[in-house]
Design a protein around this motif. Structure first.
Motif, PDB file in Angstrom:
ATOM      1  N   THR A  80      -4.544  -1.357  -2.941  1.00 18.72           N
ATOM      2  CA  THR A  80      -5.929  -1.468  -3.385  1.00 18.72           C
ATOM      3  C   THR A  80      -5.938  -1.970  -4.826  1.00 18.72           C
ATOM      4  O   THR A  80      -4.910  -1.943  -5.520  1.00 18.72           O
ATOM      5  CB  THR A  80      -6.637  -0.108  -3.331  1.00 18.72           C
ATOM      6  OG1 THR A  80      -6.020   0.777  -4.299  1.00 18.72           O
ATOM      7  CG2 THR A  80      -6.525   0.512  -1.941  1.00 18.72           C
ATOM      8  N   ASP A  81      -7.097  -2.410  -5.286  1.00 18.24           N
ATOM      9  CA  ASP A  81      -7.209  -2.823  -6.691  1.00 18.24           C
ATOM     10  C   ASP A  81      -6.867  -1.666  -7.621  1.00 18.24           C
ATOM     11  O   ASP A  81      -6.261  -1.859  -8.683  1.00 18.24           O
ATOM     12  CB  ASP A  81      -8.624  -3.324  -6.986  1.00 18.24           C
ATOM     13  CG  ASP A  81      -8.892  -4.700  -6.382  1.00 18.24           C
ATOM     14  OD1 ASP A  81      -7.982  -5.239  -5.714  1.00 18.24           O
ATOM     15  OD2 ASP A  81     -10.004  -5.228  -6.582  1.00 18.24           O
ATOM     16  N   ARG A  82      -7.260  -0.465  -7.217  1.00 19.40           N
ATOM     17  CA  ARG A  82      -6.954   0.692  -8.048  1.00 19.40           C
ATOM     18  C   ARG A  82      -5.454   0.933  -8.130  1.00 19.40           C
ATOM     19  O   ARG A  82      -4.936   1.353  -9.176  1.00 19.40           O
ATOM     20  CB  ARG A  82      -7.663   1.921  -7.483  1.00 19.40           C
ATOM     21  CG  ARG A  82      -7.464   3.178  -8.328  1.00 19.40           C
ATOM     22  CD  ARG A  82      -8.285   4.345  -7.785  1.00 19.40           C
ATOM     23  NE  ARG A  82      -9.704   4.095  -7.927  1.00 19.40           N
ATOM     24  CZ  ARG A  82     -10.640   4.966  -7.565  1.00 19.40           C
ATOM     25  NH1 ARG A  82     -10.292   6.131  -7.024  1.00 19.40           N
ATOM     26  NH2 ARG A  82     -11.920   4.689  -7.724  1.00 19.40           N
ATOM     27  N   ARG A  85      -4.102  -1.584 -10.587  1.00 18.34           N
ATOM     28  CA  ARG A  85      -4.551  -1.204 -11.928  1.00 18.34           C
ATOM     29  C   ARG A  85      -3.704  -0.043 -12.465  1.00 18.34           C
ATOM     30  O   ARG A  85      -3.366  -0.015 -13.659  1.00 18.34           O
ATOM     31  CB  ARG A  85      -6.030  -0.834 -11.884  1.00 18.34           C
ATOM     32  CG  ARG A  85      -6.577  -0.199 -13.149  1.00 18.34           C
ATOM     33  CD  ARG A  85      -6.571  -1.144 -14.340  1.00 18.34           C
ATOM     34  NE  ARG A  85      -7.018  -0.424 -15.523  1.00 18.34           N
ATOM     35  CZ  ARG A  85      -8.296  -0.319 -15.897  1.00 18.34           C
ATOM     36  NH1 ARG A  85      -9.256  -0.916 -15.192  1.00 18.34           N
ATOM     37  NH2 ARG A  85      -8.614   0.346 -16.985  1.00 18.34           N
ATOM     38  N   ARG A  86      -3.359   0.891 -11.602  1.00 18.49           N
ATOM     39  CA  ARG A  86      -2.549   2.009 -12.075  1.00 18.49           C
ATOM     40  C   ARG A  86      -1.191   1.530 -12.564  1.00 18.49           C
ATOM     41  O   ARG A  86      -0.673   2.018 -13.577  1.00 18.49           O
ATOM     42  CB  ARG A  86      -2.365   3.038 -10.958  1.00 18.49           C
ATOM     43  CG  ARG A  86      -1.446   4.177 -11.378  1.00 18.49           C
ATOM     44  CD  ARG A  86      -1.263   5.229 -10.330  1.00 18.49           C
ATOM     45  NE  ARG A  86      -0.287   6.216 -10.778  1.00 18.49           N
ATOM     46  CZ  ARG A  86       0.033   7.315 -10.106  1.00 18.49           C
ATOM     47  NH1 ARG A  86      -0.555   7.579  -8.951  1.00 18.49           N
ATOM     48  NH2 ARG A  86       0.933   8.160 -10.577  1.00 18.49           N
ATOM     49  N   ASP A 110      -8.549  -5.140 -16.072  1.00 13.02           N
ATOM     50  CA  ASP A 110      -9.245  -5.521 -14.844  1.00 13.02           C
ATOM     51  C   ASP A 110      -9.045  -7.008 -14.550  1.00 13.02           C
ATOM     52  O   ASP A 110      -8.823  -7.414 -13.398  1.00 13.02           O
ATOM     53  CB  ASP A 110     -10.742  -5.222 -14.969  1.00 13.02           C
ATOM     54  CG  ASP A 110     -11.059  -3.751 -14.765  1.00 13.02           C
ATOM     55  OD1 ASP A 110     -10.220  -3.045 -14.161  1.00 13.02           O
ATOM     56  OD2 ASP A 110     -12.127  -3.315 -15.219  1.00 13.02           O
TER      57      ASP A 110
END
Length: 521
Positions: A80-82, A85-86, A110
């Motif tokens: 996922t994008d999250r 990002r993590r 982002d």
């Protein structure tokens, strides 16, 4: 490798920025961020072939394949994008990938996440990947840890990670990633270096999702096939977490050598060491003096010390997958030599011994000046204790830089004892506080500068290509004066005696007072 050194590598690699082509005004905003901070390692096109890539183990991620290790999605699925990002925020502990949370703004992070996805067509269209339902951990217990250890063995985790979890399993010398690059199994006794985090919940997620691109599989299929239950997999996560210290070790500048009245420990396996405080000293690759080394095998050493007023004993403990040289690790060394295209010359083709060096100044400094931490120099030499595994011996002498060591004449004043147990070396070094000729004398009540270096022989490491520390210090406790024990006892007796006197006098006064009839004041 530490995040600080990884940042320096990334910054050094970023000097070769991808040229901005004319008419490329519509390029994603994340491209500028990526080109400045990421391309040096991951390459201009995201293929993991940046200028610094040949110095790293494991190699930088190839974004064109869309294989991401840390995900909340099933094995083989896109993150996922999250998730991405993590990784940008926190980095990848145990690798050269640093976290960028404190260096890039939220918008920049982002933007770079969006840009990373442009390197692979797998992200084009389609529904967003579904997250795995990880559930909740059961309550911990001694029985649960025992079940976790049993399941650890049932799933044969020990074949890679070893019986004690130190990355010394029988499969470790032959392990490669999906790019046929050598890769070390995680040392499960150092959860602060775990990719994706070291909590029970984060370990469980890795068990469920695997680490795509690496030999670490997903055990979701084992759940679906009823080979193990979900609770048993949680128990494995709890067991793995239990192999590391309860808290991430805090790096302290001063190592305390406790004064003991009993005999000093007889060797590194002496049970007396269990009660002695441990101090963790991180080590990083020696990347200053050529030939440099960007893939150190030893990332830290635990230090314990005691003295009896006449002698000092120091125990050093560190993870190491083998007693070097070891024929079983020759294939690993050959793969390592092919992967590490070193600008300073090829890595060693033959294994050497394992090494640990303890370093002090040759004389106690009066101010803040210290010798050069990489073995001193002609102006300020250093005094060293050098242990090697084969032959199992210790040398005592002075150095004026890497590769410039001179042993003291005569038999070493330092005695030693070493043992290897399930992926860990333990070495005890003992010497009188009084200094032999040409050595440093140890004094109590003063911080004495101290530094360390280590080398893992099966990876071809040596005095230059190995791990080093900055300067720390060792402080030998001052003997406690006898009056420090006697005075509190005397004070307690005097206080108690005064209390008794007051009570007795009060009772006598009450008895001698005339009787007051009821109702009269």
């Amino acid at each position: 490798m530490s995040a600080r050194i990884a940042f320096l590598l990334a910054a050094a690699g970023s000097v070769a920025l991808a040229p901005v082509l004319a008419g490329q005004e519509t390029a994603p905003r994340g491209k500028a961020v990526y080109d400045k901070w990421c391309a040096g390692c991951h390459g201009d096109t995201g293929d993991g072939m940046g200028e610094a890539a040949d110095y790293m183990l494991p190699r930088p991620r190839d974004f064109t394949r869309a294989l991401y290790q840390i995900r909340t999605t099933a094995s083989g699925e896109l993150p996922t994008d999250r998730d991405i990002r993590r990784m940008v925020d926190d980095g990848m502990p145990g690798t050269a990938m640093p976290g960028w949370k404190t260096r890039l703004s939220e918008q920049e992070r982002d933007d770079v996440v969006a840009y990373l996805k442009t390197f692979s067509r797998f992200f084009e269209g389609g529904a967003a990947p579904a997250m795995v339902d990880f559930g909740k951990a059961p309550s911990g217990s001694a029985e649960g840890l025992a079940e976790g250890e049993a399941t650890y063995r049932k799933l044969e985790c020990f074949k890679c990670h070893g019986d004690a979890g130190r990355g010394d399993g029988t499969s470790a010398p032959t392990m490669t990633d999906d790019w046929d690059q050598p890769i070390r199994p995680a040392d499960l006794t150092e959860n602060w270096h775990f990719n994706g985090g070291g909590s029970v919940e984060e370990i469980y997620r890795r068990l469920r999702t695997g680490l795509d691109g690496t030999p670490m599989p997903s055990y979701s299929d084992a759940l679906a096939s009823n080979i193990v239950t979900d609770e048993q997999l949680w128990r494995v996560a709890q067991y793995v977490r239990s192999l590391s210290p309860e808290r991430t070790p805090q790096v302290r500048e001063v190592i305390r050598a406790e004064r003991v009245e009993a005999a000093l420990p007889a060797g590194p396996g002496d049970s007396a060491w269990v009660a002695v405080e441990r101090f963790y000293v991180p080590l990083v690759g020696q990347i200053i003096v050529k030939p440099r080394w960007f893939a150190p095998a030893v990332d830290g050493v635990w230090v314990q010390a005691v003295h009896d007023g006449e002698r000092l004993a120091i125990r050093l403990s560190w993870s190491d997958p083998s007693v070097s040289p070891d024929p079983a690790w020759q294939e690993w060394l050959e793969r390592l030599g092919q992967a590490m295209t070193d600008a300073d010359g090829p890595p060693a083709a033959a294994q050497g011994p394992d090494r640990i060096t303890v370093q002090f100044p040759l004389a106690l400094p009066e101010g803040l000046e210290r010798p050069y931490f990489l073995g001193g120099d002609v102006k300020l030499p250093v005094y060293q204790w050098r242990w090697t595994s084969m032959p199992d011996t210790v040398l005592e002498g002075t150095a004026t830089g890497l590769g410039r060591f001179v042993a003291l004449a005569g038999a070493p004043a330092v005695t030693h004892s070493a043992r290897f147990d399930r992926g860990q070396w333990q070495v005890q070094l003992t010497r009188a506080l009084a200094a032999p000729e040409g050595a440093l004398g140890f004094v109590t009540g003063r911080a004495i500068p101290m530094a360390f270096s280590a080398a893992e022989g099966s990876s071809g490491e040596d005095e230059f290509r190995g791990s080093v520390s900055a300067w720390y210090a060792i402080y030998l406790d001052v003997p406690t004066p006898r009056r420090a024990f006697v005075l509190p006892i005397i004070a307690t007796l005097l206080t108690a005696g005064a209390g008794v006197t007051i009570v007795v006098r009060a009772q006598r006064g009450r008895q001698a007072a005339p009787h007051q009839p009821e109702g009269h004041s």
